[in-house]
Design a protein around this motif. Structure first.
Motif, PDB file in Angstrom:
ATOM      1  N   GLU A  21       0.827  -1.204   0.000  1.00  0.00           N
ATOM      2  CA  GLU A  21       0.000   0.000   0.000  1.00  0.00           C
ATOM      3  C   GLU A  21       0.865   1.260   0.000  1.00  0.00           C
ATOM      4  OE1 GLU A  21      -3.217   2.132   2.931  1.00  0.00           O
ATOM      5  OE2 GLU A  21      -3.250  -0.060   2.816  1.00  0.00           O
ATOM      6  N   LEU A  22       1.896   1.275   0.828  1.00  0.00           N
ATOM      7  CA  LEU A  22       2.788   2.444   0.899  1.00  0.00           C
ATOM      8  C   LEU A  22       3.563   2.653  -0.403  1.00  0.00           C
ATOM      9  CD1 LEU A  22       4.222   1.904   4.492  1.00  0.00           C
ATOM     10  CD2 LEU A  22       2.780   3.809   3.758  1.00  0.00           C
ATOM     11  N   ALA A  23       3.976   1.576  -1.032  1.00  0.00           N
ATOM     12  CA  ALA A  23       4.781   1.675  -2.251  1.00  0.00           C
ATOM     13  C   ALA A  23       3.964   2.182  -3.437  1.00  0.00           C
ATOM     14  CB  ALA A  23       5.405   0.325  -2.587  1.00  0.00           C
ATOM     15  N   GLY A  24       2.683   1.901  -3.453  1.00  0.00           N
ATOM     16  CA  GLY A  24       1.857   2.313  -4.584  1.00  0.00           C
ATOM     17  C   GLY A  24       2.163   1.479  -5.813  1.00  0.00           C
ATOM     18  N   ASP A  25       2.011   2.063  -6.986  1.00  0.00           N
ATOM     19  CA  ASP A  25       2.252   1.345  -8.239  1.00  0.00           C
ATOM     20  C   ASP A  25       3.724   0.979  -8.371  1.00  0.00           C
ATOM     21  OD1 ASP A  25      -0.406   1.525  -8.966  1.00  0.00           O
ATOM     22  OD2 ASP A  25      -0.115   3.355 -10.137  1.00  0.00           O
ATOM     23  N   ILE A  26       3.970  -0.292  -8.689  1.00  0.00           N
ATOM     24  CA  ILE A  26       5.339  -0.761  -8.909  1.00  0.00           C
ATOM     25  C   ILE A  26       5.396  -1.469 -10.261  1.00  0.00           C
ATOM     26  CG2 ILE A  26       6.013  -0.903  -6.484  1.00  0.00           C
ATOM     27  CD1 ILE A  26       5.408  -3.929  -6.606  1.00  0.00           C
ATOM     28  N   ASP A  27       6.582  -1.468 -10.849  1.00  0.00           N
ATOM     29  CA  ASP A  27       6.787  -2.118 -12.138  1.00  0.00           C
ATOM     30  C   ASP A  27       7.399  -3.506 -12.004  1.00  0.00           C
ATOM     31  OD1 ASP A  27       6.012   0.213 -13.800  1.00  0.00           O
ATOM     32  OD2 ASP A  27       7.740   1.121 -12.803  1.00  0.00           O
ATOM     33  N   MET A  28       8.064  -3.740 -10.861  1.00  0.00           N
ATOM     34  CA  MET A  28       8.706  -5.037 -10.634  1.00  0.00           C
ATOM     35  C   MET A  28       8.739  -5.293  -9.134  1.00  0.00           C
ATOM     36  SD  MET A  28      12.581  -6.319 -11.664  1.00  0.00           S
ATOM     37  CE  MET A  28      12.327  -6.124 -13.424  1.00  0.00           C
ATOM     38  N   PHE A  29       8.571  -6.569  -8.774  1.00  0.00           N
ATOM     39  CA  PHE A  29       8.607  -7.005  -7.381  1.00  0.00           C
ATOM     40  C   PHE A  29       9.679  -8.072  -7.254  1.00  0.00           C
ATOM     41  CE2 PHE A  29       7.231 -10.063  -4.126  1.00  0.00           C
ATOM     42  CZ  PHE A  29       7.060  -9.225  -3.031  1.00  0.00           C
ATOM     43  N   ILE A  30      10.555  -7.912  -6.259  1.00  0.00           N
ATOM     44  CA  ILE A  30      11.610  -8.889  -6.006  1.00  0.00           C
ATOM     45  C   ILE A  30      11.517  -9.339  -4.553  1.00  0.00           C
ATOM     46  CG2 ILE A  30      14.107  -9.301  -5.918  1.00  0.00           C
ATOM     47  CD1 ILE A  30      14.367  -7.099  -8.098  1.00  0.00           C
ATOM     48  N   HIS A  31      11.406 -10.655  -4.356  1.00  0.00           N
ATOM     49  CA  HIS A  31      11.385 -11.235  -3.007  1.00  0.00           C
ATOM     50  C   HIS A  31      12.605 -12.143  -2.892  1.00  0.00           C
ATOM     51  CE1 HIS A  31      10.279 -13.291   0.623  1.00  0.00           C
ATOM     52  NE2 HIS A  31       9.111 -12.651   0.696  1.00  0.00           N
ATOM     53  N   LEU A  32      13.420 -11.896  -1.871  1.00  0.00           N
ATOM     54  CA  LEU A  32      14.708 -12.566  -1.739  1.00  0.00           C
ATOM     55  C   LEU A  32      14.681 -13.788  -0.829  1.00  0.00           C
ATOM     56  CD1 LEU A  32      16.748  -9.268  -1.639  1.00  0.00           C
ATOM     57  CD2 LEU A  32      16.499 -10.848  -3.568  1.00  0.00           C
ATOM     58  N   GLY A  33      13.538 -14.418  -0.723  1.00  0.00           N
ATOM     59  CA  GLY A  33      13.470 -15.713  -0.059  1.00  0.00           C
ATOM     60  C   GLY A  33      12.883 -15.724   1.329  1.00  0.00           C
ATOM     61  N   ASP A  34      12.582 -16.940   1.757  1.00  0.00           N
ATOM     62  CA  ASP A  34      11.849 -17.249   2.977  1.00  0.00           C
ATOM     63  C   ASP A  34      10.425 -16.695   2.900  1.00  0.00           C
ATOM     64  OD1 ASP A  34      13.821 -18.817   4.017  1.00  0.00           O
ATOM     65  OD2 ASP A  34      14.461 -17.414   5.566  1.00  0.00           O
ATOM     66  N   VAL A  35       9.720 -17.136   1.851  1.00  0.00           N
ATOM     67  CA  VAL A  35       8.299 -16.802   1.701  1.00  0.00           C
ATOM     68  C   VAL A  35       7.440 -17.778   2.502  1.00  0.00           C
ATOM     69  CG1 VAL A  35       8.554 -15.686  -0.546  1.00  0.00           C
ATOM     70  CG2 VAL A  35       8.038 -18.107  -0.456  1.00  0.00           C
ATOM     71  N   GLU A  36       7.972 -18.944   2.787  1.00  0.00           N
ATOM     72  CA  GLU A  36       7.329 -19.998   3.573  1.00  0.00           C
ATOM     73  C   GLU A  36       5.889 -20.262   3.151  1.00  0.00           C
ATOM     74  OE1 GLU A  36       8.086 -20.435   7.756  1.00  0.00           O
ATOM     75  OE2 GLU A  36       9.858 -19.145   7.588  1.00  0.00           O
ATOM     76  N   GLY A  37       5.732 -20.641   1.900  1.00  0.00           N
ATOM     77  CA  GLY A  37       4.414 -21.011   1.398  1.00  0.00           C
ATOM     78  C   GLY A  37       3.583 -19.847   0.900  1.00  0.00           C
ATOM     79  N   GLY A  38       4.139 -18.655   0.869  1.00  0.00           N
ATOM     80  CA  GLY A  38       3.386 -17.480   0.452  1.00  0.00           C
ATOM     81  C   GLY A  38       3.388 -17.212  -1.037  1.00  0.00           C
ATOM     82  N   GLU A  39       3.893 -18.144  -1.841  1.00  0.00           N
ATOM     83  CA  GLU A  39       3.986 -17.923  -3.285  1.00  0.00           C
ATOM     84  C   GLU A  39       2.626 -17.634  -3.908  1.00  0.00           C
ATOM     85  OE1 GLU A  39       7.060 -21.292  -2.504  1.00  0.00           O
ATOM     86  OE2 GLU A  39       5.197 -20.563  -1.610  1.00  0.00           O
ATOM     87  N   GLU A  40       1.608 -18.411  -3.547  1.00  0.00           N
ATOM     88  CA  GLU A  40       0.270 -18.212  -4.113  1.00  0.00           C
ATOM     89  C   GLU A  40      -0.298 -16.861  -3.711  1.00  0.00           C
ATOM     90  OE1 GLU A  40      -2.329 -21.507  -3.329  1.00  0.00           O
ATOM     91  OE2 GLU A  40      -0.950 -22.932  -4.278  1.00  0.00           O
ATOM     92  N   TYR A  41      -0.055 -16.470  -2.475  1.00  0.00           N
ATOM     93  CA  TYR A  41      -0.526 -15.167  -2.010  1.00  0.00           C
ATOM     94  C   TYR A  41       0.136 -14.054  -2.825  1.00  0.00           C
ATOM     95  CZ  TYR A  41      -1.652 -11.242   0.983  1.00  0.00           C
ATOM     96  OH  TYR A  41      -2.119 -10.032   1.453  1.00  0.00           O
ATOM     97  N   LEU A  42       1.439 -14.142  -3.018  1.00  0.00           N
ATOM     98  CA  LEU A  42       2.163 -13.128  -3.794  1.00  0.00           C
ATOM     99  C   LEU A  42       1.639 -13.069  -5.222  1.00  0.00           C
ATOM    100  CD1 LEU A  42       5.797 -13.762  -2.525  1.00  0.00           C
ATOM    101  CD2 LEU A  42       4.237 -11.943  -1.832  1.00  0.00           C
TER     102      LEU A  42
END
Length: 160
Positions: A21-42
């Protein structure tokens, strides 16, 4: 181009939702690990280009261990970092970034923000969204902005 960089959500999405919400519109998202099953949510909540790597707590995950890709004209190497001993010293991951001709190397794992620009390479860790370990213990993330031919700008943010 606006890139949101996070790490170590550990399946807890409350702070991630605030960050999105704070970031607003983004063009790319990078997650550097330890999502622990959150892939579907992302996948459900983020509609832009995504790069998500597997962390040391992402057991049985099909996510890649590391990725290399371009962000504009810059070559990025992203990994969780535990395989490069980032908790001890960033030297191993810096050397790996050099070997891969990376301009930007991103990692997580330590749950502490880190930023260094040395020898034409940026080395960064956004810290942890859910379980920060730095002084003050506030969830953290990085926004990278590219504007034309300029060098990328990186800004570290902390949640209240």
């Amino acid at each position: 181009m606006k890139v949101l960089i996070v790490s170590d959500t550990h399946g807890n999405h409350k702070n991630l939702d605030k960050i999105l919400e704070l970031a607003g519109d983004i063009d790319m998202f990078i997650h550097l690990g330890d999502v622990e099953g959150g892939e579907e949510y992302l996948d459900a909540v983020i509609e832009c280009e995504k790069h998500i790597v597997r962390g040391n707590n992402d057991f049985f995950s099909d996510l890649p261990r590391e990725e290399e890709f371009n962000i504009g004209k810059y070559r990025a190497f992203v990994t969780h970092g535990h395989s490069y001993y980032v908790s001890l010293d960033p030297e191993y991951i810096r050397e790996e970034g050099k070997a891969r001709c990376a301009d930007i190397v991103m990692f997580g794992h330590t749950h502490k923000p880190y930023f260094e620009e040395k020898e034409e390479m940026v080395l960064l860790n956004p810290g942890s969204v859910s379980y920060p370990r730095q002084e003050g213990r506030k969830g953290s993330y990085v926004i990278m902005e590219l504007d034309g031919e300029e060098k990328p700008k990186f800004k570290q943010f902390y949640l209240d």
